[in-house]
Enzyme design. Structure first.
Site: not given
Ligand code: PLP
Ligand code: CA
Length: 307
Positions: A21-23, A55, A246
């Site tokens: 994951f990015d967020v 994030k 993501r």
């Protein structure tokens, strides 16, 4: 139904999970804090996630506070934050009204059942409102009120929507005004529809239970602007330009947080056991939602960073 993967103590699995994951959309009460008490290790875990380039966005159904008030709360609990990464249901409601319903700039007012957090967010979007914390609505109904509400002389002509949130001063007078505005065609909105909320190791009436009498009177459901609603997810996606695949929703409650992540088609959902829901809830035959992952507590994600 697939069983959620338990991550606590499994450093390799946690690493793999974080890399997917990015967020991270993080529910607040039950994940970050309970009431005014921050859970041990959470500030460090948030910093750890940020240091890995993630994030974090805080997503709460509690409409009684504005983003600015949440920043103060985060600071007081030793957590770095800014208003731009906080998404509360009061803010979600204000931007839905100003940018989707587009009541403003047509001078349409909102009749508010709720607390100051809603008012502050409506002001930040230049949306005029009545009701809310105005002492004129925090009193018993009188015979003159019945007359004036019935014949419209006590009603404002330009109320375009009724917004219901948690209101610690809910009363018959407010409900009577709200009913007439709805009968005249005002759009029916709710900051969130939580039946209850956890407080002092027990449960109290939630925002959904404040708006419910109006839903009963009108035989109509409000558009809900909090979790698990689509409107809130669309607004978050629009604001942060996130790639849903993501993005992971982290929460303690199946019928709000985990449902939100699943119905919002996010890449993952993570349940924590520091709040409302427990494994027995998703193991039940009639489970409302099943998370993809779970940990005992949020800080389990950061624990291996130190060890
Ligand atoms: N609504 C109110 C009024 C609350 O006090 C709370 C939790 O404290 C909630 C909703 C649920 O908030 P969250 O979405 O952060 O769990
Ligand atoms: Ca929660």
């Amino acid at each position: 139904m697939t069983k959620p993967q338990y991550l606590t103590g499994d450093n390799a699995a946690i690493n793999e999970f974080i890399d997917r994951f990015d967020v991270f959309l993080l529910d607040c009460d039950g994940v970050i804090w309970t009431g005014d008490h921050v859970f041990d290790g959470v500030p460090e875990t948030l910093e750890f996630l940020r240091s890995r380039g993630k994030k974090v966005v805080f997503v709460t159904n509690n409409s009684t506070k504005s983003r600015q008030e949440y920043v103060k709360k985060f600071t007081g609990l030793g957590i770095q934050s800014n208003a731009e990464e906080i998404f509360g249901s009061a803010y979600s409601s204000a931007i839905y009204i100003s940018r989707i319903l587009k009541l403003h700039p047509f001078k349409n007012k909102v009749f508010v059942i709720g607390e100051a957090g809603i008012e502050e967010e409506l002001r930040s979007e230049n949306v005029p409102f009545i009701g809310g914390t105005d002492p004129a609505f925090r009193r018993d109904i009188t015979p003159e009120d019945f007359e004036g509400i019935a014949d419209g002389s006590l009603l404002e002509p330009d109320v375009g929507c009724v917004l219901t949130g948690l209101d610690f001063h809910i009363n018959y007078l407010k409900l009577s005004h709200a009913l007439q505005y709805l009968r005249r065609g005002a759009v029916f909105l709710a900051t969130n529809t939580d039946s209850t909320f956890p407080m002092a190791h027990n449960f109290f009436p939630g925002a959904g239970s404040i708006g419910k009498p109006l839903a009963y009177m009108m035989n109509q459901q409000p558009v809900a602007l909090g979790k698990p609603g689509k409107a809130m997810m669309d607004a978050i996606e629009g604001k942060f330009e996130l790639d849903r695949a993501r993005t992971c929703m982290v929460g303690d409650r199946l019928n709000t947080d985990i449902k939100f992540g699943i119905e919002g088609k996010l890449g993952g959902t993570l349940a924590v056991l520091t709040g409302v829901s427990k494994p027995a809830d998703w193991e039940a035959k009639d489970a409302v939602a099943v998370p993809a992952f779970y940990v005992d507590k949020l800080s389990d994600l950061g624990a291996f960073a130190q060890g």
